[in-house]
Scaffold this motif. Structure first.
Motif, PDB file in Angstrom:
ATOM      1  N   LYS A 196      13.959 -12.598 -12.662  1.00  0.00           N
ATOM      2  CA  LYS A 196      13.461 -13.683 -11.812  1.00  0.00           C
ATOM      3  C   LYS A 196      12.217 -13.292 -11.030  1.00  0.00           C
ATOM      4  N   ASN A 197      12.166 -12.051 -10.561  1.00  0.00           N
ATOM      5  CA  ASN A 197      11.046 -11.651  -9.712  1.00  0.00           C
ATOM      6  C   ASN A 197       9.797 -11.251 -10.476  1.00  0.00           C
ATOM      7  N   LEU A 198       9.957 -10.697 -11.669  1.00  0.00           N
ATOM      8  CA  LEU A 198       8.804 -10.271 -12.455  1.00  0.00           C
ATOM      9  C   LEU A 198       8.479 -11.220 -13.606  1.00  0.00           C
ATOM     10  N   LEU A 199       9.285 -12.277 -13.738  1.00  0.00           N
ATOM     11  CA  LEU A 199       9.069 -13.278 -14.788  1.00  0.00           C
ATOM     12  C   LEU A 199       9.078 -12.651 -16.182  1.00  0.00           C
ATOM     13  N   VAL A 200      10.028 -11.739 -16.389  1.00  0.00           N
ATOM     14  CA  VAL A 200      10.183 -11.092 -17.689  1.00  0.00           C
ATOM     15  C   VAL A 200      11.535 -11.502 -18.282  1.00  0.00           C
ATOM     16  N   PRO A 201      11.699 -11.428 -19.603  1.00  0.00           N
ATOM     17  CA  PRO A 201      12.980 -11.779 -20.218  1.00  0.00           C
ATOM     18  C   PRO A 201      14.095 -10.840 -19.767  1.00  0.00           C
ATOM     19  N   LEU A 202      15.305 -11.364 -19.715  1.00  0.00           N
ATOM     20  CA  LEU A 202      16.461 -10.518 -19.425  1.00  0.00           C
ATOM     21  C   LEU A 202      16.555  -9.393 -20.446  1.00  0.00           C
ATOM     22  N   ASN A 203      16.903  -8.199 -19.976  1.00  0.00           N
ATOM     23  CA  ASN A 203      17.091  -7.023 -20.817  1.00  0.00           C
ATOM     24  C   ASN A 203      15.802  -6.536 -21.491  1.00  0.00           C
ATOM     25  N   SER A 204      14.657  -7.017 -21.045  1.00  0.00           N
ATOM     26  CA  SER A 204      13.396  -6.500 -21.589  1.00  0.00           C
ATOM     27  C   SER A 204      13.131  -5.115 -21.009  1.00  0.00           C
ATOM     28  N   PRO A 205      12.490  -4.217 -21.761  1.00  0.00           N
ATOM     29  CA  PRO A 205      12.262  -2.853 -21.280  1.00  0.00           C
ATOM     30  C   PRO A 205      11.199  -2.805 -20.173  1.00  0.00           C
ATOM     31  N   LEU A 206      11.508  -2.074 -19.116  1.00  0.00           N
ATOM     32  CA  LEU A 206      10.589  -1.886 -17.999  1.00  0.00           C
ATOM     33  C   LEU A 206      10.525  -0.405 -17.651  1.00  0.00           C
ATOM     34  N   LEU A 207       9.513  -0.027 -16.897  1.00  0.00           N
ATOM     35  CA  LEU A 207       9.424   1.330 -16.380  1.00  0.00           C
ATOM     36  C   LEU A 207       9.754   1.328 -14.893  1.00  0.00           C
ATOM     37  N   ASP A 208      10.526   2.309 -14.486  1.00  0.00           N
ATOM     38  CA  ASP A 208      10.868   2.511 -13.068  1.00  0.00           C
ATOM     39  C   ASP A 208      10.297   3.870 -12.677  1.00  0.00           C
ATOM     40  N   VAL A 209       9.279   3.842 -11.823  1.00  0.00           N
ATOM     41  CA  VAL A 209       8.643   5.080 -11.371  1.00  0.00           C
ATOM     42  C   VAL A 209       9.019   5.305  -9.915  1.00  0.00           C
ATOM     43  N   THR A 210       9.832   6.318  -9.684  1.00  0.00           N
ATOM     44  CA  THR A 210      10.255   6.661  -8.327  1.00  0.00           C
ATOM     45  C   THR A 210       9.477   7.874  -7.861  1.00  0.00           C
ATOM     46  N   HIS A 211       8.937   7.789  -6.658  1.00  0.00           N
ATOM     47  CA  HIS A 211       8.216   8.955  -6.171  1.00  0.00           C
ATOM     48  C   HIS A 211       8.528   9.239  -4.712  1.00  0.00           C
ATOM     49  N   ILE A 212       8.607  10.523  -4.424  1.00  0.00           N
ATOM     50  CA  ILE A 212       8.759  11.023  -3.063  1.00  0.00           C
ATOM     51  C   ILE A 212       7.378  11.488  -2.613  1.00  0.00           C
ATOM     52  N   THR A 213       6.911  10.944  -1.503  1.00  0.00           N
ATOM     53  CA  THR A 213       5.568  11.245  -1.019  1.00  0.00           C
ATOM     54  C   THR A 213       5.614  12.304   0.074  1.00  0.00           C
ATOM     55  N   TYR A 214       4.675  13.252  -0.002  1.00  0.00           N
ATOM     56  CA  TYR A 214       4.654  14.394   0.912  1.00  0.00           C
ATOM     57  C   TYR A 214       3.407  14.382   1.791  1.00  0.00           C
ATOM     58  N   ASN A 215       3.562  14.886   3.015  1.00  0.00           N
ATOM     59  CA  ASN A 215       2.412  14.985   3.918  1.00  0.00           C
ATOM     60  C   ASN A 215       1.755  16.355   3.800  1.00  0.00           C
ATOM     61  N   ASP A 216       0.784  16.616   4.671  1.00  0.00           N
ATOM     62  CA  ASP A 216       0.038  17.868   4.587  1.00  0.00           C
ATOM     63  C   ASP A 216       0.839  19.071   5.081  1.00  0.00           C
ATOM     64  N   HIS A 217       2.042  18.843   5.589  1.00  0.00           N
ATOM     65  CA  HIS A 217       2.931  19.941   5.964  1.00  0.00           C
ATOM     66  C   HIS A 217       4.010  20.166   4.904  1.00  0.00           C
ATOM     67  N   ASN A 218       3.788  19.524   3.752  1.00  0.00           N
ATOM     68  CA  ASN A 218       4.712  19.641   2.620  1.00  0.00           C
ATOM     69  C   ASN A 218       6.101  19.093   2.952  1.00  0.00           C
ATOM     70  N   ARG A 219       6.142  18.052   3.778  1.00  0.00           N
ATOM     71  CA  ARG A 219       7.397  17.400   4.150  1.00  0.00           C
ATOM     72  C   ARG A 219       7.468  16.035   3.479  1.00  0.00           C
ATOM     73  N   PRO A 220       8.620  15.689   2.905  1.00  0.00           N
ATOM     74  CA  PRO A 220       8.758  14.353   2.310  1.00  0.00           C
ATOM     75  C   PRO A 220       8.838  13.292   3.400  1.00  0.00           C
ATOM     76  N   ILE A 221       8.013  12.259   3.283  1.00  0.00           N
ATOM     77  CA  ILE A 221       7.946  11.258   4.347  1.00  0.00           C
ATOM     78  C   ILE A 221       8.448   9.888   3.924  1.00  0.00           C
ATOM     79  N   MET A 222       8.520   9.629   2.610  1.00  0.00           N
ATOM     80  CA  MET A 222       9.029   8.325   2.173  1.00  0.00           C
ATOM     81  C   MET A 222       9.376   8.374   0.686  1.00  0.00           C
ATOM     82  N   LYS A 223      10.199   7.409   0.292  1.00  0.00           N
ATOM     83  CA  LYS A 223      10.597   7.277  -1.103  1.00  0.00           C
ATOM     84  C   LYS A 223      10.286   5.855  -1.553  1.00  0.00           C
ATOM     85  N   THR A 224       9.659   5.754  -2.711  1.00  0.00           N
ATOM     86  CA  THR A 224       9.303   4.435  -3.240  1.00  0.00           C
ATOM     87  C   THR A 224       9.649   4.363  -4.715  1.00  0.00           C
TER      88      THR A 224
END
Length: 242
Positions: A196-224
């Motif tokens: 419904k949100n991406l206007l794609v067919p049900l069960n169509s193949p998609l990519l899910d890219v998850t990333h943890i973002t780090y600051n200049d102190h090498n600390r993880p600050i968020m997950k997307t």
């Protein structure tokens, strides 16, 4: 030159970049001289120099005293560079001539579970802003994004941030220096929500890219997590930072 909608120097730069990326001008070779480029595009030397400056600033060429303008671009180096930098979605859309926008589906305060606490190096049950939004290019849904923003780093995170620029908020308002992200890519099938949100067919193949973002102190600050149809959109924007 009336066919160009962009300023002349930007249009020339764009065309030269396309020729470099397509291999017309290969790494180590020299671009045509300023005089030849002036003749080719029917413009002044000032315009050509403005165009070349864009190529220099973006890492496609270097100017060598007495020799000319040498191509330093490499597809292999570009791929390696993309793995450590992040560009905002809005910038990615701007680069392909589209207007970006977003629609917020969810924004709530949750407590971090065991997995999230480990990923973001938080104490268990730490307060975290969780959001879901759709990212649009010219009103077409390109991506479905889910994010986790710890309150310890982003105490004033709000709807306005999600409707404008998250990277601007992080780096300019919160003054956090983003350095790199660790990414995990997996293939998934579109469920009813994504259908419904991406206007794609049900069960169509998609990519899910998850990333943890780090600051200049090498600390993880968020997950997307960004979900999209790779036939329509490439994930460059999560690999760059402008």
């Amino acid at each position: 030159m009336s066919k160009y909608s962009l300023p002349l120097y930007q249009s020339i730069a764009k065309e030269l970049i396309q020729e470099i990326e397509s291999g017309t001008y290969r790494r180590g070779e020299f671009l045509p001289t300023e005089a030849k480029l002036c003749k080719k595009y029917h413009v002044s030397r000032v315009t050509v120099r403005q165009a070349i400056k864009i190529l220099v600033d973006e890492g496609y060429v270097v100017k060598t005293q007495g020799s000319g303008t040498r191509v330093i671009f490499s597809q292999h180096l570009k791929i390696l560079e993309r793995s450590s930098k992040i560009i905002p979605f809005s910038k990615e859309m701007e680069l392909i001539g589209k207007n970006s926008s977003s629609k917020i589906k969810t924004l709530e305060l949750i407590n971090s579970n065991k997995q999230l606490s480990k990923e973001l190096e938080l104490e268990l049950h730490s307060p975290v802003f969780f959001y879901e939004r759709i990212l649009y290019g010219d009103d077409y849904p390109y991506c479905f994004e889910q994010g986790y923003m710890p309150v310890k780093y982003f105490p004033d995170f709000n709807l306005d941030v999600l409707l404008t620029s998250k990277m601007y908020y992080i780096e300019t308002i919160r003054k956090i220096i983003v350095v790199y992200s660790h990414q995990i890519v997996q293939a998934i099938l579109a469920d009813d929500k994504l259908h419904k949100n991406l206007l794609v067919p049900l069960n169509s193949p998609l990519l899910d890219v998850t990333h943890i973002t780090y600051n200049d102190h090498n600390r993880p600050i968020m997950k997307t997590s960004v979900i999209f149809d790779s036939n329509i959109y490439e994930a460059n924007f999560i690999k760059y930072k402008s």
